[in-house]
Design a protein around this motif. Structure first.
Motif, PDB file in Angstrom:
ATOM      1  N   LEU A   6      39.286  13.023   7.183  1.00  0.00           N
ATOM      2  CA  LEU A   6      40.170  13.807   6.313  1.00  0.00           C
ATOM      3  C   LEU A   6      39.963  13.449   4.842  1.00  0.00           C
ATOM      4  N   ALA A   9      36.813  15.034   3.713  1.00  0.00           N
ATOM      5  CA  ALA A   9      37.069  16.469   3.525  1.00  0.00           C
ATOM      6  C   ALA A   9      37.771  16.717   2.191  1.00  0.00           C
ATOM      7  N   GLY A  10      38.725  15.863   1.847  1.00  0.00           N
ATOM      8  CA  GLY A  10      39.434  15.995   0.573  1.00  0.00           C
ATOM      9  C   GLY A  10      38.523  15.764  -0.617  1.00  0.00           C
ATOM     10  N   GLU A  13      36.553  18.692  -1.224  1.00  0.00           N
ATOM     11  CA  GLU A  13      37.346  19.727  -1.891  1.00  0.00           C
ATOM     12  C   GLU A  13      37.279  19.542  -3.406  1.00  0.00           C
ATOM     13  N   SER A  42      33.883  20.895   3.827  1.00  0.00           N
ATOM     14  CA  SER A  42      35.254  20.404   3.702  1.00  0.00           C
ATOM     15  C   SER A  42      36.161  20.990   4.781  1.00  0.00           C
ATOM     16  N   LEU A  46      37.992  19.077   7.810  1.00  0.00           N
ATOM     17  CA  LEU A  46      39.443  19.225   7.971  1.00  0.00           C
ATOM     18  C   LEU A  46      39.776  19.622   9.403  1.00  0.00           C
ATOM     19  N   TYR A  59      46.803  19.047   6.481  1.00  0.00           N
ATOM     20  CA  TYR A  59      46.639  20.041   5.414  1.00  0.00           C
ATOM     21  C   TYR A  59      47.241  19.534   4.104  1.00  0.00           C
ATOM     22  N   TRP A  62      44.909  16.839   2.687  1.00  0.00           N
ATOM     23  CA  TRP A  62      43.664  17.482   2.224  1.00  0.00           C
ATOM     24  C   TRP A  62      43.869  18.173   0.879  1.00  0.00           C
TER      25      TRP A  62
END
Length: 106
Positions: A6, A9-10, A13, A42, A46, A59, A62
């Motif tokens: 996670l 993934a962030g 972003e 990303s 997620l 969510y 993220w």
């Protein structure tokens, strides 16, 4: 492991947000391509993290990493203002993310 995925993934972003800005409205090919690849990666990461983390937590974390990361990159790299109100707002986001993390079962 889901938390590490996670966070990555962030971070991706933040990467896509920065390169979207650099793409000048998707008129420059390389930044546009980096934006697209980072966005896809990303979202895939997620979705993998959501296999074991609750939707609301994953969510929120993220988007929070993305928002704070973009805020910091904007200040450090792009020279955007860091006035007291913006920094306070970022601090409130951090507080919310910490509360979300500690309220989620491992």
């Amino acid at each position: 492991m889901a938390w590490i995925i996670l966070v990555v993934a962030g971070i991706l972003e933040v990467v896509w947000a920065f390169f979207m800005k650099q793409s000048a409205g998707f008129t420059r090919f390389v930044p546009t391509a980096i934006t697209a690849v980072a966005m896809i990666a990303s979202v895939i990461l997620l979705s993998i993290s959501m296999r074991s983390l609750p939707l609301g937590t994953a969510y929120t974390i993220w988007t929070g990493i993305g928002a704070l990361g973009a805020f910091v990159v904007g200040i450090i790299v792009l020279g955007e203002p860091a006035n007291a109100m913006r920094v306070t707002a970022a601090g409130l986001i951090i507080a919310g993310l910490v509360l979300m993390k500690v309220s989620t079962p491992a």
